[in-house]
Design a protein around this motif. Sequence first.
Motif, short mmCIF file in Angstrom:
data_model
loop_
_atom_site.label_atom_id
_atom_site.label_comp_id
_atom_site.label_asym_id
_atom_site.label_seq_id
_atom_site.Cartn_x
_atom_site.Cartn_y
_atom_site.Cartn_z
N GLU A 91 2.56 -14.76 -7.07
CA GLU A 91 1.50 -14.90 -7.04
C GLU A 91 1.51 -12.81 -7.01
OE1 GLU A 91 4.05 -15.40 -3.14
OE2 GLU A 91 3.60 -16.76 -5.44
N PRO A 92 0.13 -12.91 -6.82
CA PRO A 92 -0.45 -10.77 -6.73
C PRO A 92 -0.36 -10.82 -4.84
CG PRO A 92 -2.03 -12.27 -7.75
CD PRO A 92 -0.62 -12.73 -7.38
N LYS A 93 -0.17 -9.47 -4.64
CA LYS A 93 -0.55 -9.47 -3.24
C LYS A 93 -2.04 -10.05 -2.90
CE LYS A 93 -0.63 -5.90 0.70
NZ LYS A 93 -1.62 -6.28 0.79
N THR A 94 -2.18 -10.69 -1.97
CA THR A 94 -4.08 -10.52 -1.15
C THR A 94 -3.97 -10.44 -0.36
OG1 THR A 94 -3.39 -13.15 -0.66
CG2 THR A 94 -4.26 -12.53 -2.94
N VAL A 95 -3.38 -10.07 0.64
CA VAL A 95 -3.70 -9.77 2.39
C VAL A 95 -2.90 -8.61 2.70
CG1 VAL A 95 -5.13 -12.03 2.72
CG2 VAL A 95 -2.68 -11.35 3.81
N LYS A 96 -3.65 -8.36 3.91
CA LYS A 96 -2.71 -6.88 4.58
C LYS A 96 -1.39 -7.39 4.79
CE LYS A 96 -3.45 -3.52 8.31
NZ LYS A 96 -2.12 -3.84 9.04
N ASN A 97 -0.91 -6.70 4.77
CA ASN A 97 0.49 -6.76 5.30
C ASN A 97 0.79 -6.64 5.95
OD1 ASN A 97 1.35 -5.54 2.55
ND2 ASN A 97 2.20 -4.12 3.88
N ARG A 98 1.93 -7.98 6.99
CA ARG A 98 2.07 -8.63 8.70
C ARG A 98 2.99 -7.38 8.68
NH1 ARG A 98 -1.48 -11.07 11.54
NH2 ARG A 98 -0.62 -12.05 12.73
N LEU A 99 3.85 -6.94 8.45
CA LEU A 99 5.07 -5.84 8.71
C LEU A 99 4.72 -4.99 7.73
CD1 LEU A 99 7.90 -6.07 10.01
CD2 LEU A 99 8.41 -6.75 7.54
N HIS A 100 5.00 -3.32 7.78
CA HIS A 100 5.24 -2.58 6.82
C HIS A 100 6.07 -1.17 7.51
CE1 HIS A 100 1.95 -0.62 10.02
NE2 HIS A 100 2.88 0.41 10.30
N ILE A 101 6.02 -0.68 6.59
CA ILE A 101 6.96 0.49 6.77
C ILE A 101 6.80 2.16 7.75
CG2 ILE A 101 8.89 2.24 5.76
CD1 ILE A 101 9.86 -0.18 3.92
N ASP A 102 6.79 2.48 8.11
CA ASP A 102 6.46 3.40 9.12
C ASP A 102 7.38 4.62 7.93
OD1 ASP A 102 4.63 2.54 10.37
OD2 ASP A 102 5.33 3.24 12.16
N VAL A 103 7.20 6.56 7.70
CA VAL A 103 7.80 7.10 6.76
C VAL A 103 7.94 8.20 7.47
CG1 VAL A 103 8.21 8.61 5.33
CG2 VAL A 103 8.02 5.75 5.25
N PRO A 142 2.49 1.03 -5.24
CA PRO A 142 2.04 1.05 -6.44
C PRO A 142 1.74 0.12 -6.44
CG PRO A 142 4.16 2.46 -6.68
CD PRO A 142 4.21 2.08 -5.63
N GLU A 143 1.99 -1.37 -5.70
CA GLU A 143 2.19 -2.13 -5.41
C GLU A 143 0.49 -3.24 -4.70
OE1 GLU A 143 4.25 -5.83 -6.97
OE2 GLU A 143 5.80 -4.83 -8.21
N GLY A 144 0.53 -1.90 -3.85
CA GLY A 144 -0.59 -2.36 -2.73
C GLY A 144 -0.55 -2.87 -1.28
N ASN A 145 0.85 -2.64 -0.89
CA ASN A 145 1.53 -2.89 -0.28
C ASN A 145 1.26 -1.59 0.62
OD1 ASN A 145 3.04 -5.55 -0.78
ND2 ASN A 145 4.46 -4.11 -2.05
N GLU A 146 0.43 -1.72 2.35
CA GLU A 146 0.52 -0.47 2.99
C GLU A 146 1.29 -0.27 3.79
OE1 GLU A 146 -0.82 -3.71 2.97
OE2 GLU A 146 -3.20 -3.53 2.97
N PHE A 147 2.42 1.47 3.91
CA PHE A 147 2.75 1.54 5.20
C PHE A 147 2.14 3.12 5.80
CE2 PHE A 147 3.25 3.61 0.92
CZ PHE A 147 3.62 5.41 1.23
N CYS A 148 2.38 3.72 6.48
CA CYS A 148 1.94 5.30 7.58
C CYS A 148 3.34 5.88 7.38
CB CYS A 148 1.81 4.34 8.31
SG CYS A 148 0.64 2.97 9.16
N VAL A 149 2.28 7.43 7.07
CA VAL A 149 3.15 8.25 6.36
C VAL A 149 3.06 9.21 8.31
CG1 VAL A 149 3.67 10.59 5.92
CG2 VAL A 149 3.09 8.08 4.51
N ALA A 150 3.81 9.58 9.06
CA ALA A 150 4.13 10.31 10.31
C ALA A 150 4.53 11.40 10.44
CB ALA A 150 3.67 9.23 10.93
#
Length: 150
Positions: A91-103, A142-150
């Motif tokens: 299945e494709p990603k459909t909702v916001k991540n519940r966990l993400h990476i901060d770079v 590229p697959e739409g997974n959210e992450f933050c750059v700080a």
Amino acid sequence: MALNWKLVVDTRNAPVLADFWAAALGYEPEDQTAFIDRLLADGHLTEDAVTEHDGRRLFRGLAAIRHPDDPFDPATGIGLGRRILFQDVPEPKTVKNRLHIDVHAAPGTTDDLASRLESLGATRVREVDQGPAGRWWVMQDPEGNEFCVA
């Protein structure tokens, strides 16, 4: 007692997303070619369970990256430290991540890092400016997974 872990990311194309994150984080793609070749030669694995990407053999639907300074098992190529495993799911990603990476960027280089990640295929979603508390970019891989750059 040490706690061993790895982060697992569901994906539609494990090798491609692993390449993105390896470049983004300065990690190395795991090379399990010798291990897979042994399993094939011994009859423990069939060719349909294997794929090739950038000259490396991979288990179909799986790709992993590891921190270049961390140990790895030379017999299997599997990282024994900081490691991210990408696994294909139907299945494709459909909702916001519940966990993400901060770079984290070096001080004063957040925009430069965000631009470099864009050149690898990431997309800026929005800028967050909380004044003295900090400023960062919310981005997507590229697959739409959210992450933050700080």
